[in-house]
Write a protein that holds these residues in place. Structure first.
Motif, PDB file in Angstrom:
ATOM      1  N   ASP A   1      -3.069   8.583  -8.385  1.00 46.07           N
ATOM      2  CA  ASP A   1      -3.049   9.510  -7.448  1.00 46.07           C
ATOM      3  C   ASP A   1      -1.737   9.766  -6.884  1.00 46.07           C
ATOM      4  O   ASP A   1      -1.090   8.860  -6.102  1.00 46.07           O
TER       5      ASP A   1
ATOM      6  N   SER B   1      -9.445  11.745   2.015  1.00 55.14           N
ATOM      7  CA  SER B   1      -8.375  11.550   0.653  1.00 55.14           C
ATOM      8  C   SER B   1      -9.389  12.218  -0.538  1.00 55.14           C
ATOM      9  O   SER B   1      -8.568  12.665  -1.410  1.00 55.14           O
TER      10      SER B   1
ATOM     11  N   THR C   1       0.756  -1.046  -0.198  1.00 53.91           N
ATOM     12  CA  THR C   1       0.010   0.121  -0.224  1.00 53.91           C
ATOM     13  C   THR C   1       0.899   1.229   0.023  1.00 53.91           C
ATOM     14  O   THR C   1       0.532   2.393   0.339  1.00 53.91           O
TER      15      THR C   1
ATOM     16  N   ASP D   1     -11.646   2.155  -0.639  1.00 54.58           N
ATOM     17  CA  ASP D   1     -10.443   1.712  -0.837  1.00 54.58           C
ATOM     18  C   ASP D   1      -9.902   1.739   0.675  1.00 54.58           C
ATOM     19  O   ASP D   1      -9.386   2.866   1.220  1.00 54.58           O
TER      20      ASP D   1
ATOM     21  N   CYS E   1     -10.064   8.011   5.380  1.00 49.29           N
ATOM     22  CA  CYS E   1     -11.330   8.127   5.066  1.00 49.29           C
ATOM     23  C   CYS E   1     -12.027   8.308   6.327  1.00 49.29           C
ATOM     24  O   CYS E   1     -12.252   7.522   7.217  1.00 49.29           O
TER      25      CYS E   1
ATOM     26  N   TYR F   1      -0.563   8.857  -3.260  1.00 50.96           N
ATOM     27  CA  TYR F   1      -0.552   7.226  -2.993  1.00 50.96           C
ATOM     28  C   TYR F   1       0.298   6.678  -3.999  1.00 50.96           C
ATOM     29  O   TYR F   1       0.859   5.390  -3.533  1.00 50.96           O
TER      30      TYR F   1
ATOM     31  N   LYS G   1      -6.856   3.944   2.156  1.00 51.11           N
ATOM     32  CA  LYS G   1      -6.847   5.268   2.098  1.00 51.11           C
ATOM     33  C   LYS G   1      -7.396   6.116   3.400  1.00 51.11           C
ATOM     34  O   LYS G   1      -8.369   5.294   3.768  1.00 51.11           O
TER      35      LYS G   1
ATOM     36  N   TYR H   1     -12.542   6.748  -2.452  1.00 50.10           N
ATOM     37  CA  TYR H   1     -11.511   6.611  -1.405  1.00 50.10           C
ATOM     38  C   TYR H   1     -12.183   5.972  -0.183  1.00 50.10           C
ATOM     39  O   TYR H   1     -11.609   5.368   0.565  1.00 50.10           O
TER      40      TYR H   1
ATOM     41  N   GLY I   1      -8.025  15.272  -3.943  1.00 55.13           N
ATOM     42  CA  GLY I   1      -7.954  13.858  -4.466  1.00 55.13           C
ATOM     43  C   GLY I   1      -8.404  14.141  -6.044  1.00 55.13           C
ATOM     44  O   GLY I   1      -8.901  14.888  -6.711  1.00 55.13           O
TER      45      GLY I   1
END
Lengths: 168, 754, 314
Positions: free
Chosen positions: B666, C139, B59, C124, C129, B669, C127, C121, C143
């Motif tokens: 993105d 995010s 990740t 996922d 949130c 990330y 991430k 987001y 984003g």
């Protein structure tokens, strides 16, 4: 968890992990691998099966939710050697290429025919209060829950039309 | 080595006496597919009950695994083993080759603590059920040390570097020619990162038989996969049997193996049980290859009559830091239109994201989205019809190298397409046609895609039951390989189709390069044809040299083959009899095809013309296809039905590229914005309205002995450009940033005061 | 998926007592959203109470001339009902524009109302949130996703509701009837069922954990046209970029807020005689976020209101 379920005419009484999706139950426990796992999240339609005659995504259902239900998969459509008219129409019209979405497409089309017969409208239905007629636009909209990345859509349309014409 | 002249003589395929060539027969494996009984890699029967593997993905975009605790997962219910880089079995170093002739080097999974892209495999769980394998993921604790990563393509475009080993293709003096041109176009297009989104996720079922591993995996190239696994495991390739009989879509994305293959083989060895491993849909996005984004600047200079004086297409694209892949988006432009002054080339940005790779019509698919719209803009500026402009610039010989064309029916494609589509009903004034809320417009573009022939082999066995079985280490990814090989074999041997069997996708079989680059049919098919010809010669010798045959003593070169018999005049003998006399195994031969030494003396391509009519919602900017039609020329067609399916499938990919498909990294990330099929928008059935195609009669005698060419990638070429041009014709908006989503169209409508 | 207990509710009281006895339990109807999120471990209930077989699927006339739709009526059944099609076409259209037939065949009235955002987001788990993991950050702000709220967002969350159906219900002044384990029955407008994010975006609705949706009640339809429009990036099987439901003088917007957004400012402007475009602009005065999204909503609302004034009922 104890669950009784009838699949393609065969009764099964099983003890199943509560987490097991209907799709994984069919594929891994009953060895009915015709229903496909394309996304596992209801976004592709490859797992479409008929539950009590109604098409659903088997990946977004738990096996334990189907106690007492009757499930039909792609393996349950043909009668012996004789293909279901939709299976034959898909073959004749070349309505698939890689074949991975095909069982879901065909089960979906079987469900579609029943929905038309029941007079259920779709977004493509111009007049919500008139009798639903199976136009090309209706077929396209109603088959949109089944992705085909090979993009056999024109041929799928022709296959559904062919089978519908034969049934009419 | 052969020459193309060897291919000119009539042969059973070009004579097509039993009419199997071109015949729209049903798909060979179709019945298995419509009954759900074709076993894909995850589904093959195993010798004993299988275990299930699940891969855990990184990740972070770049860095290293600072700490990983597998203990909680290892003790989770049903878990058999858990691996990270710390305890995965030994594999050969990345790229290592035990055998220098291996097509691919070692590709270890969990090979080190380094993370090179978001989504990279970092751990592996093997359990008794899929549920237990996946549930254990949450019990793995990983800490990362992240490093700086280059992630945002846009911010590196200006500093893109040259492609190693490549130079710009310059002919004449582009700059001088361009500045001397009366009418010019200079604009830049952007094609975003796209994903293959095959319906079947990558998957492998593996088990060991002694010291040999059997793997069923979803891959387009048999030998590449076999060699990669053998090198990774550090064993000779004859101890890896790789099978790939049914593949749920490839499109280039399964041109290589992934960690499912490696980890399934390792886990099967470790556990002593068969193992199934599949990528999740999210991993398909994040841990397989993608088509990279491409920025394309096109400059066209023409005289007042539309004759091109100068043209340039300069593409900037990206690949992974340690990769060599380049999306050659400018290459097709070298062969398409005449212009004395020419410049094409590529620049590359290296990013810390998953590997870019081949995706259906690499190069042309994004590339034609630029030049074919630039031509439309030029036509508009000149007040010319877009087809007339293209015909004016139709070259006599290949403008890149002055080679003659093997055959080029591009103009005929445009003219026949125009007629059948009703191009004359197009109003050239943008925004002139309305249908209620909708602006309606038409657009066209051309299609061009190279044709290739690679070396391949095949085996063919004729048995006493009269069946001919073709075997080849080839794949059918939905392209129709099984079917066309049956047709070729049947026609070559004079056998009806129900006496032909085809077996593919097995590394034990004579090798073929696999499916990709639309070379499959020509390559595998030509090998099958040559093998059939070997069989004919062998059977003729057997018959004429055997006193028990009615053909004994005759000249073997005079033999004919028809209706399951070997024939001379009114004497004949059935192939079944001949085969049974040869012994219990029947007759087995192998044959092969190689490119002709002089094949590249000709410019060889497939061509087409794409026509689209779209509606643009004047309120919301939504674009919807109303109809689409294409005319294509791609050599002799082996199966009219299947070839058309390939072509229309490709056209629909173009619709996706033009209107819906895109992904983006993105930059915070390193992951993709869209990691599922609800976010990455491949077209659905409702998007595709009234779409049809026609294939012209053609035979290309410079391509291969059968005069066939590929159709798998041609359909996508130019398709999206035709749609973008139709959008312009509908509402007067030129959008060069694909896909043409409602937000972009609406902003442009607003800017025009519409 | 985390292991969980599974209970098959025999009747409503049984379902409620199970819920009261098992903190962390969730009611399961069609499951099309909840199971999706459980697979991603975004939802991790310890117990699922399967209410799918409870007798809550009827659609019946109310004394007041409206329609009562049981919480377990599937989306397909509701959209196919002749009374819904003739009297509430905006609802039928909204439902039919959502998801796919397969999903609508399984998704229930109550479940559709309870579905969570599809913000990329949120979906996922890797991430930050705030809706998924309070305090982790948002995010979506800064984003790549365009599907962010124009109305009612907070500094903690800009997610939008994914339900098309609820937009039509909001414009029809529908009410949700619920019951709790203590037997208390409550009715509230669909419009206020969902919370705006504020400082607690993890809480989608004001339902108590043991509160079960029994039915949705539609009052008699307002006079005048009914219009449904959904703008989207492909022709089907995808969420809205923006949507609108118009019924008589009422307007509701979809995919622009964490709840179906009744455009009260637009309605007030229309009541004062404003032109459709002026009404749309009046609503957008309070909008925040990207200009392109506002433009879309302005144009969409203007056109839909105009169409509804022609008495259109499609």
């Amino acid at each position: 968890m104890r669950t009784e379920i009838r699949v393609n005419g065969v009764d099964h009484a099983v003890d199943v992990d509560t987490r097991t999706s209907l799709l994984d139950f069919l594929r891994e426990q009953l060895d009915l691998k015709g229903s496909k796992k394309g996304c596992d999240h209801g976004q592709c339609g490859a797992c479409t099966v008929l539950v009590n005659g109604v098409r659903i995504n088997a990946c977004l259902s738990l096996a334990v939710m189907h106690d007492g239900d009757e499930v039909t998969t792609i393996e349950g459509l043909a009668s012996g050697e004789a293909l279901h008219p939709l299976q034959q129409a898909f073959l004749t019209e070349d309505a698939f290429q890689c074949g991975y979405c095909t069982p879901g497409q065909i089960c979906s089309a079987v469900g579609l025919m029943a929905e038309i017969a029941a007079g259920q409208p779709s977004e493509a239905t111009a007049d919500l209060n008139a009798k639903v007629v199976l136009t090309d636009a209706e077929i396209r909209e109603r088959m949109s829950g089944n992705l085909c990345r090979c993009s056999a859509y024109p041929q799928i349309l022709a296959a559904v039309r062919r089978a519908a014409g034969a049934a009419a | 080595m052969s020459t193309v002249r060897d291919w000119a003589a009539p042969n059973p395929i070009t004579e097509n006496r039993s009419g199997l060539i071109g015949k729209p027969v049903d798909r060979y494996e179709g019945r298995l597919k419509v009954t759900g009984t074709a076993p894909y890699a995850f589904e093959v029967e195993t010798p004993s009950a299988p275990l299930y593997g699940h891969i855990v993905s990184a990740t972070i975009a770049r860095g290293r695994i600072a700490g990983i605790d597998l203990s909680q997962a290892a003790s989770a219910p049903g878990v058999v083993l858990v691996w990270s880089h710390l305890n995965v079995p030994v594999q050969a170093q990345r790229g290592a080759k035990l055998n220098p002739r291996s097509q691919r080097g070692s590709n270890p999974a969990l090979g080190s603590d380094r993370v090179e892209h978001y989504g990279q495999s970092v751990a592996f769980i093997l359990a008794d059920t899929p549920e237990n394998a996946r549930a254990a993921e949450a019990r793995i604790r990983i800490t990362y040390e992240a490093s700086d990563a280059d992630l945002d393509f846009g911010s590196f475009i200006d500093s893109a570097g040259p492609v190693p080993g490549e130079e710009d293709a310059r002919i004449g003096d582009f700059e001088a020619g361009y500045s001397a041109s009366a009418v010019t176009v200079d604009a830049t297009w952007f094609s975003p990162l796209q994903n293959h989104a095959q319906m079947e996720p990558c998957a492998t079922t593996a088990w060991w038989e002694g010291d040999k591993v059997v793997v069923h995996t979803s891959i387009q190239m048999v030998k590449g996969g076999q060699h990669a696994l053998a090198e990774t495991l550090g064993i000779p390739s004859d101890r890896v049997r790789l099978l790939t009989r049914y593949i749920g879509g490839g499109f280039g994305g399964k041109g290589q193996s992934y960690d499912d293959l490696t980890l399934a083989a390792l886990a099967a060895r470790e556990s002593g049980r068969p193992v199934r491993v599949a990528y999740t849909r999210r991993q398909m996005f994040q841990a397989t290859v993608h088509r990279p984004a491409v920025q394309m600047r096109v400059r066209l200079g023409a005289d007042g009559t539309g004759r091109l004086n100068a043209m340039a297409l300069e593409a900037v694209t990206h690949c992974a830091r340690n990769s060599t892949f380049v999306e050659h988006a400018a290459e097709f432009a070298r062969n398409l239109y005449a212009a004395p002054h020419r410049l094409t080339g590529h620049r590359l940005v290296r990013l810390d994201i998953p590997h870019a790779g081949a995706m259906r019509a690499p190069g042309e698919a994004p590339g034609m989205l630029s030049l074919e719209c630039a031509m439309d803009e030029l036509a508009d500026r000149l007040g010319m019809d877009p087809i007339a402009l293209r015909i004016r610039n139709e070259p006599e010989v290949d403008p890149d190298n002055a080679k003659p064309f093997s055959i080029r029916q591009l103009v005929r494609c445009m003219q026949e397409g125009a007629q059948q589509f009703g191009w004359d009903r197009r109003n050239p004034t943008p925004g002139a046609v309305r249908d209620g809320r909708w602006y309606v417009g038409m657009g066209m573009a051309t299609a061009i895609r190279g044709n290739f022939l690679l070396p391949a082999k095949a085996g063919l066995r004729l048995t006493g039951d009269g069946l001919a079985t073709l075997t080849q280490g080839m794949t059918d990814i939905g392209t129709g390989t099984y079917t066309i090989l049956a047709q070729i074999t049947g026609e070559t041997l004079g056998l009806p189709l129900d006496q032909v069997r085809v077996e593919l996708g097995d590394s034990d079989m004579p090798p073929a390069p696999g499916s990709g680059g639309q070379f499959g049919a020509a390559t595998a098919g030509s090998a099958a044809f040559e093998t059939g010809m070997v069989m004919r010669r062998r059977l003729a010798e057997l018959a004429t040299s055997d006193p028990r045959s009615p053909l004994y003593g005759e000249d073997p070169l005079l033999m004919d083959f028809a209706n399951g018999n070997i024939v001379l005049g009114n004497r004949s003998e059935s192939l079944a009899t001949l085969a049974s006399r040869a012994g219990p195994e029947g007759v087995y031969v192998e044959g092969s095809i190689s490119p002709a030494a002089d094949a590249r003396d000709w410019s060889q391509h497939t061509y087409g013309a794409q026509f689209a009519e779209v509606g643009v919602d004047s309120v919301t900017g939504e674009v919807r296809l109303r109809r689409m039609f294409g005319v294509f020329a791609a050599g002799r067609i082996l199966n009219a039905k299947l070839a058309k399916s390939q072509i229309t499938g490709g056209m629909i990919w173009g619709v996706g590229a033009a209107l819906t498909e895109s992904n983006a990294v993105d930059p915070r990330y390193g992951s993709f914005l869209h990691q599922d099929l609800g976010g990455y928008l491949a077209p659905v059935h409702a998007d595709i309205v009234n779409l049809d195609a026609v294939l012209l009669d053609e035979a290309d005698d410079k391509a291969n002995p059968m005069g066939i060419k590929g159709v798998g990638e041609l359909g996508i070429c130019g398709s999206g450009a035709a749609i973008a041009n139709a959008v312009y014709n509908a509402c007067g908006v030129r959008l060069r940033d694909y896909p043409l989503t409602p937000d972009k169209v609406l902003a442009a409508l607003e800017a025009k005061g519409l | 998926m985390k292991p969980f207990a599974f209970e098959r509710a025999r009747n409503v009281d049984h379902a409620l007592s199970l819920a009261a006895a098992a903190p962390g339990a969730r009611f399961l109807a069609g499951g099309t959203n909840l199971l999706d999120l459980m697979k991603l471990e975004i939802e991790q209930p310890e117990t699922l109470i399967d209410v799918g077989r409870l007798p809550l699927a009827d659609i019946s006339e109310t004394a007041g001339g409206g329609l009562r739709i049981g919480a377990l009526a599937t989306n397909t059944v509701v959209a196919s009902d002749p009374r819904v099609r003739s009297r509430y076409p905006v609802l039928a259209r909204a439902i039919l524009s959502g998801a796919s037939v397969q999903l609508r065949n399984k998704a229930s009235m109550g479940g559709n109302l309870m579905q969570r955002t599809r913000c990329a987001y949120f979906m996922d788990p890797a991430k930050p949130c705030n809706k998924r993991l309070p305090g982790s950050g948002c995010s979506a702000m800064g984003g790549l996703s365009q599907a962010t709220a124009l109305f009612g967002a907070s500094e903690f969350c800009v997610a939008v509701s994914a339900s098309d159906m609820s937009v039509a219900l909001a414009v029809l002044d529908a009410e949700v009837e619920t019951v709790r384990a203590d037997g208390s029955v409550r009715r509230r407008p669909v419009e206020t069922l969902h919370r705006l994010p504020g400082d607690a975006p993890q809480v989608d609705t004001d339902l108590a954990p043991d509160e079960l949706i029994l039915a949705v009640e539609l009052p008699p339809p307002p006079s005048g046209g009914q219009v449904w429009r959904k703008v989207r990036a492909r022709a089907s099987y995808i969420g809205a970029l923006a949507s609108i439901a118009v019924a008589g003088d009422r307007v509701a917007l979809g995919a622009v807020a964490a709840r179906p957004w009744r455009a009260r400012a637009a309605e007030a402007a229309l009541a004062e005689g404003a032109a459709p475009r002026e009404a749309a602009e009046a609503e957008l005065v309070s909008a925040s976020g990207e200009d392109g999204r506002k433009t879309l909503v302005r144009r969409l609302a203007t056109d839909a209101i105009q169409e509804s004034r022609k008495g259109s009922r499609s």
